[in-house]
Motif scaffolding. Structure first.
Motif, PDB file in Angstrom:
ATOM      1  N   GLY A 187      23.156   2.289  -9.835  1.00  0.00           N
ATOM      2  CA  GLY A 187      24.691   2.920  -9.648  1.00  0.00           C
ATOM      3  C   GLY A 187      25.158   2.375  -8.221  1.00  0.00           C
ATOM      4  O   GLY A 187      26.428   2.143  -7.907  1.00  0.00           O
ATOM      5  N   VAL A 188      24.292   2.967  -7.055  1.00  0.00           N
ATOM      6  CA  VAL A 188      24.873   2.648  -5.483  1.00  0.00           C
ATOM      7  C   VAL A 188      25.160   1.235  -5.390  1.00  0.00           C
ATOM      8  O   VAL A 188      26.105   1.033  -4.734  1.00  0.00           O
ATOM      9  N   ILE A 189      24.276   0.292  -5.837  1.00  0.00           N
ATOM     10  CA  ILE A 189      24.371  -0.984  -5.683  1.00  0.00           C
ATOM     11  C   ILE A 189      25.768  -1.765  -6.284  1.00  0.00           C
ATOM     12  O   ILE A 189      26.597  -2.289  -5.579  1.00  0.00           O
ATOM     13  N   THR A 190      25.843  -1.136  -7.518  1.00  0.00           N
ATOM     14  CA  THR A 190      27.042  -1.314  -8.099  1.00  0.00           C
ATOM     15  C   THR A 190      28.482  -1.055  -7.379  1.00  0.00           C
ATOM     16  O   THR A 190      29.354  -1.665  -7.475  1.00  0.00           O
ATOM     17  N   MET A 191      28.456   0.410  -6.963  1.00  0.00           N
ATOM     18  CA  MET A 191      29.494   0.823  -6.489  1.00  0.00           C
ATOM     19  C   MET A 191      29.960   0.062  -4.895  1.00  0.00           C
ATOM     20  O   MET A 191      31.110  -0.154  -4.891  1.00  0.00           O
ATOM     21  N   SER A 192      28.705  -0.157  -4.405  1.00  0.00           N
ATOM     22  CA  SER A 192      28.852  -1.138  -3.055  1.00  0.00           C
ATOM     23  C   SER A 192      29.604  -2.168  -3.323  1.00  0.00           C
ATOM     24  O   SER A 192      30.492  -2.547  -2.751  1.00  0.00           O
ATOM     25  N   ALA A 193      29.217  -3.119  -4.459  1.00  0.00           N
ATOM     26  CA  ALA A 193      29.718  -4.396  -4.926  1.00  0.00           C
ATOM     27  C   ALA A 193      30.984  -4.384  -5.038  1.00  0.00           C
ATOM     28  O   ALA A 193      31.942  -5.239  -4.735  1.00  0.00           O
ATOM     29  N   LEU A 194      31.405  -3.181  -6.280  1.00  0.00           N
ATOM     30  CA  LEU A 194      32.785  -3.038  -6.444  1.00  0.00           C
ATOM     31  C   LEU A 194      33.649  -2.815  -5.401  1.00  0.00           C
ATOM     32  O   LEU A 194      35.026  -3.186  -5.201  1.00  0.00           O
ATOM     33  N   ALA A 195      33.345  -1.945  -4.323  1.00  0.00           N
ATOM     34  CA  ALA A 195      33.993  -1.521  -3.341  1.00  0.00           C
ATOM     35  C   ALA A 195      34.324  -2.703  -2.385  1.00  0.00           C
ATOM     36  O   ALA A 195      35.690  -2.711  -1.965  1.00  0.00           O
ATOM     37  N   VAL A 240      12.731  20.086   0.386  1.00  0.00           N
ATOM     38  CA  VAL A 240      12.969  18.649   0.155  1.00  0.00           C
ATOM     39  C   VAL A 240      13.557  18.142  -1.077  1.00  0.00           C
ATOM     40  O   VAL A 240      14.743  17.530  -1.081  1.00  0.00           O
ATOM     41  N   VAL A 241      13.192  18.808  -2.371  1.00  0.00           N
ATOM     42  CA  VAL A 241      13.742  18.458  -3.504  1.00  0.00           C
ATOM     43  C   VAL A 241      14.843  18.921  -3.690  1.00  0.00           C
ATOM     44  O   VAL A 241      16.023  18.156  -3.994  1.00  0.00           O
ATOM     45  N   PRO A 242      15.537  20.085  -3.375  1.00  0.00           N
ATOM     46  CA  PRO A 242      16.802  20.559  -3.301  1.00  0.00           C
ATOM     47  C   PRO A 242      17.978  19.614  -2.686  1.00  0.00           C
ATOM     48  O   PRO A 242      18.975  19.478  -2.909  1.00  0.00           O
ATOM     49  N   THR A 243      17.300  19.494  -1.388  1.00  0.00           N
ATOM     50  CA  THR A 243      18.319  18.844  -0.373  1.00  0.00           C
ATOM     51  C   THR A 243      18.550  17.199  -1.065  1.00  0.00           C
ATOM     52  O   THR A 243      19.732  16.950  -1.210  1.00  0.00           O
ATOM     53  N   MET A 244      17.419  16.559  -1.741  1.00  0.00           N
ATOM     54  CA  MET A 244      17.765  15.421  -2.480  1.00  0.00           C
ATOM     55  C   MET A 244      18.789  15.630  -3.844  1.00  0.00           C
ATOM     56  O   MET A 244      19.370  14.727  -3.680  1.00  0.00           O
ATOM     57  N   LYS A 245      18.445  16.704  -4.345  1.00  0.00           N
ATOM     58  CA  LYS A 245      19.685  16.887  -5.541  1.00  0.00           C
ATOM     59  C   LYS A 245      20.951  17.188  -4.981  1.00  0.00           C
ATOM     60  O   LYS A 245      21.900  16.578  -5.547  1.00  0.00           O
ATOM     61  N   LEU A 246      21.046  17.787  -3.658  1.00  0.00           N
ATOM     62  CA  LEU A 246      22.420  17.910  -3.202  1.00  0.00           C
ATOM     63  C   LEU A 246      23.144  16.543  -2.818  1.00  0.00           C
ATOM     64  O   LEU A 246      24.209  16.380  -2.775  1.00  0.00           O
ATOM     65  N   LEU A 247      22.147  15.893  -2.190  1.00  0.00           N
ATOM     66  CA  LEU A 247      22.898  14.276  -1.588  1.00  0.00           C
ATOM     67  C   LEU A 247      23.165  13.634  -2.872  1.00  0.00           C
ATOM     68  O   LEU A 247      24.118  12.817  -2.906  1.00  0.00           O
ATOM     69  N   ILE A 248      22.442  13.569  -3.944  1.00  0.00           N
ATOM     70  CA  ILE A 248      22.980  12.685  -5.281  1.00  0.00           C
ATOM     71  C   ILE A 248      24.159  13.578  -5.690  1.00  0.00           C
ATOM     72  O   ILE A 248      25.175  12.472  -6.314  1.00  0.00           O
ATOM     73  N   SER A 249      24.179  14.661  -5.728  1.00  0.00           N
ATOM     74  CA  SER A 249      25.431  15.307  -6.590  1.00  0.00           C
ATOM     75  C   SER A 249      26.645  14.816  -5.466  1.00  0.00           C
ATOM     76  O   SER A 249      27.711  14.756  -6.135  1.00  0.00           O
ATOM     77  N   LEU A 250      26.556  15.106  -4.011  1.00  0.00           N
ATOM     78  CA  LEU A 250      27.731  14.650  -3.346  1.00  0.00           C
ATOM     79  C   LEU A 250      28.137  13.091  -3.411  1.00  0.00           C
ATOM     80  O   LEU A 250      29.167  12.736  -3.459  1.00  0.00           O
ATOM     81  N   MET A 251      26.933  12.200  -3.572  1.00  0.00           N
ATOM     82  CA  MET A 251      27.215  11.021  -3.812  1.00  0.00           C
ATOM     83  C   MET A 251      28.061  10.671  -5.011  1.00  0.00           C
ATOM     84  O   MET A 251      28.815   9.748  -5.268  1.00  0.00           O
ATOM     85  N   ALA A 252      27.460  11.375  -6.244  1.00  0.00           N
ATOM     86  CA  ALA A 252      28.382  11.229  -7.285  1.00  0.00           C
ATOM     87  C   ALA A 252      29.678  11.609  -7.393  1.00  0.00           C
ATOM     88  O   ALA A 252      30.472  10.960  -8.272  1.00  0.00           O
ATOM     89  N   CYS A 253      30.141  12.184  -6.423  1.00  0.00           N
ATOM     90  CA  CYS A 253      31.538  12.601  -6.215  1.00  0.00           C
ATOM     91  C   CYS A 253      32.515  11.527  -5.722  1.00  0.00           C
ATOM     92  O   CYS A 253      33.643  11.275  -5.698  1.00  0.00           O
ATOM     93  N   LEU A 254      31.873  10.408  -5.071  1.00  0.00           N
ATOM     94  CA  LEU A 254      32.662   9.422  -4.539  1.00  0.00           C
ATOM     95  C   LEU A 254      33.332   8.475  -5.649  1.00  0.00           C
ATOM     96  O   LEU A 254      34.370   8.098  -5.281  1.00  0.00           O
ATOM     97  N   PRO A 255      32.728   8.154  -6.517  1.00  0.00           N
ATOM     98  CA  PRO A 255      33.524   7.318  -7.699  1.00  0.00           C
ATOM     99  C   PRO A 255      34.563   8.150  -8.138  1.00  0.00           C
ATOM    100  O   PRO A 255      35.793   7.512  -8.541  1.00  0.00           O
ATOM    101  N   GLY A 256      34.366   9.352  -8.236  1.00  0.00           N
ATOM    102  CA  GLY A 256      35.573  10.297  -8.706  1.00  0.00           C
ATOM    103  C   GLY A 256      36.665  10.452  -8.043  1.00  0.00           C
ATOM    104  O   GLY A 256      37.857  10.472  -8.279  1.00  0.00           O
ATOM    105  N   TYR A 257      36.436  10.272  -6.747  1.00  0.00           N
ATOM    106  CA  TYR A 257      37.577  10.006  -5.779  1.00  0.00           C
ATOM    107  C   TYR A 257      38.568   8.656  -6.255  1.00  0.00           C
ATOM    108  O   TYR A 257      39.655   8.837  -6.041  1.00  0.00           O
ATOM    109  N   ALA A 258      37.630   7.565  -6.315  1.00  0.00           N
ATOM    110  CA  ALA A 258      38.302   6.450  -6.484  1.00  0.00           C
ATOM    111  C   ALA A 258      38.823   6.542  -8.029  1.00  0.00           C
ATOM    112  O   ALA A 258      39.975   5.652  -8.208  1.00  0.00           O
ATOM    113  N   MET A 259      38.576   7.406  -8.836  1.00  0.00           N
ATOM    114  CA  MET A 259      39.008   7.522 -10.226  1.00  0.00           C
ATOM    115  C   MET A 259      40.214   8.517 -10.343  1.00  0.00           C
ATOM    116  O   MET A 259      40.649   8.797 -11.231  1.00  0.00           O
TER     117      MET A 259
END
Length: 328
Positions: A187-195, A240-259
Motif C-alpha cells: 500500500g505504501v509503495i502504491t501510494m508513493s508511485a501514485l503521488a 513498541v507494538v502500540p506505537t507501531m499501531k499508532l504509526l500505521i493508523s496515522l499513515m492510513a489517514c494520508l490517502p483519506g486527505y487526498a480523497m
C-alpha cells in the motif's frame, strides 16, 4: 543482487546485537559457601517456569533496545542518502539535464558510495556472527573443483530459503506479521508511485520540484526514525507494538486527505485549497509521510527481529526484505 544480499546480511546482525547487548545479559550467580541457606537455592516452592509478567517485561525491553539500535542505523543511512542525493543533484545542475554524462555520473557515484562504505564494514568492523560456518572440507564440497562448490553453496542457499518458508508456515506469529507487512508495504509503495504520477501530470511539477519532494521525505524519514523511539513514544508512554499501531493508523489517514474532494466536492471553492490541489499540499504530505515512514521502518524491523529464532536471522530477513518499505 549484491545490494539486496548486503542489506539482508546487515539486517541479520540486529537480533544478534540485541541478544548480546550488556543490558540484556544476565549476570551469573556466584554461589557462596553458605548457598544452602541462601534464597537462591531451588526449593519445592520455587516456580518451575519464569512468570509471564517477567517474560513480557524482558520482551518489551528487547523490543525497545532493538528499536533504539535500528533507529540509529537508519538515521545515519538517511543522512548518507541525503548527502549523496545532494551531490547527484548538484552534478546534474552544473552539467545540465541535457548532457548525457550528467545522468551517468550520479549512477557511478551511487555505486561507488555503496561499495566504498559497504565493503570495509564487513571484513574489518563487524565480528563474525555466532554459529557453525559452512563446511568446506566435506567430500560433497571439495569434489568437482571451485565451480561445483559455488553451485552447491548456491543450491544450499535456495534450500535454506525453502526451509525457512516452510518454517514460517508453522510459526503463526511470523506468518501473520509477514502477511500484514506485505499488505502495508504494498500500500505504501502504491501510494508513493501514485503521488509521483499525480505530481507530474496534474500538478505539473518540474524535475526539480520532484527532487525537492524526494529530499523533503528523506529528511523527514531521518527525523521520524530518530524522534519516534527516542522522544515521542516515551512521552506518550507507549510500548513498541502500540506505537507501531499508532504509526500505521496515522499513515492510513494520508490517502483519506487526498480523497477529501470525493466527500466534500466544494472544498476547493470554499477554502481555496484541500484534496491535494496545490503543490504545497503535496510537499506537506510528503513531509508527514516521510516522518511516519521513518518510524514504521524502525519499529517494523525491531518487532520482526524479536520474532526470529536464534541462528535463522539471515534467512528470515531474506524472506522479509522484498516487502521492505521505501525510504522515500
Amino acid at each position: 543482487m549484491f545490494y539486496g544480499a548486503g542489506n539482508v546480511l546487515l539486517n541479520a546482525y540486529l537480533p544478534v546485537f540485541v541478544r548480546n547487548h550488556p543490558d540484556m545479559r544476565v549476570e551469573p550467580i556466584v554461589e557462596s559457601s553458605r548457598a544452602s541457606t541462601s534464597a537462591s537455592v531451588t526449593t519445592e516452592s520455587t516456580p518451575l517456569l519464569t512468570p509471564l509478567k517477567t517474560l513480557e517485561q524482558e520482551a518489551e525491553k528487547a523490543n525497545r533496545l532493538a528499536a533504539h539500535i535500528s533507529s540509529r542505523g537508519m538515521v545515519f543511512g538517511y543522512i548518507a542518502a541525503l548527502v549523496l542525493q545532494a551531490t547527484a543533484l548538484g552534478t546534474i545542475y552544473f552539467l545540465g539535464v541535457d548532457n548525457p554524462i550528467a545522468l551517468k555520473i550520479p549512477i557511478f557515484l551511487a555505486a561507488t558510495w555503496w561499495a566504498g562504505f559497504m565493503y570495509p564494514t564487513v571484513p574489518f568492523w563487524l565480528k563474525a556472527r555466532p554459529g557453525p560456518p559452512l563446511s568446506t572440507t566435506s567430500r560433497s564440497t571439495t569434489r568437482g573443483g571451485t565451480a561445483r562448490r559455488v553451485l552447491r553453496y548456491i543450491g544450499f542457499g535456495w534450500k535454506q530459503i525453502w526451509m525457512t518458508i516452510k518454517e514460517v508456515g508453522r510459526l503463526r506469529e511470523v506468518r501473520i506479521y509477514l502477511i500484514s507487512w506485505f499488505l502495508l508495504s504494498d500500500g505504501v509503495i502504491t501510494m508513493s508511485a501514485l503521488a509521483i504520477i499525480y505530481a507530474k501530470t496534474s500538478l505539473q511539477l518540474t524535475p526539480a520540484g520532484l527532487a525537492l519532494i524526494s529530499a523533503t521525505a528523506l529528511v523527514m524519514n531521518a527525523l521520524g526514525a530518530y524522534l519516534w523511539p527516542s522522544v515521542i513514544a516515551p512521552r506518550l508512554r507507549l510500548s513498541v507494538v502500540p506505537t507501531m499501531k499508532l504509526l500505521i493508523s496515522l499513515m492510513a489517514c494520508l490517502p483519506g486527505y487526498a480523497m477529501l474532494g470525493m466527500v466534500w466536492p466544494g472544498i476547493v471553492d470554499t477554502l481555496g485549497w484541500g484534496a491535494l490541489t496545490n503543490a504545497w499540499e503535496l510537499y506537506l504530505l510528503a513531509a508527514v509521510f516521510g516522518f511516519l515512514a521513518g518510524g514504521v521502518n524502525v519499529y517494523g524491523r525491531a518487532i520482526f527481529s524479536e520474532l526470529i529464532r536464534s541462528g535463522k536471522e539471515s534467512t528470515f530477513f531474506s524472506v522479509c526484505f522484498p516487502f521492505r518499505l521505501p525510504c522515500y
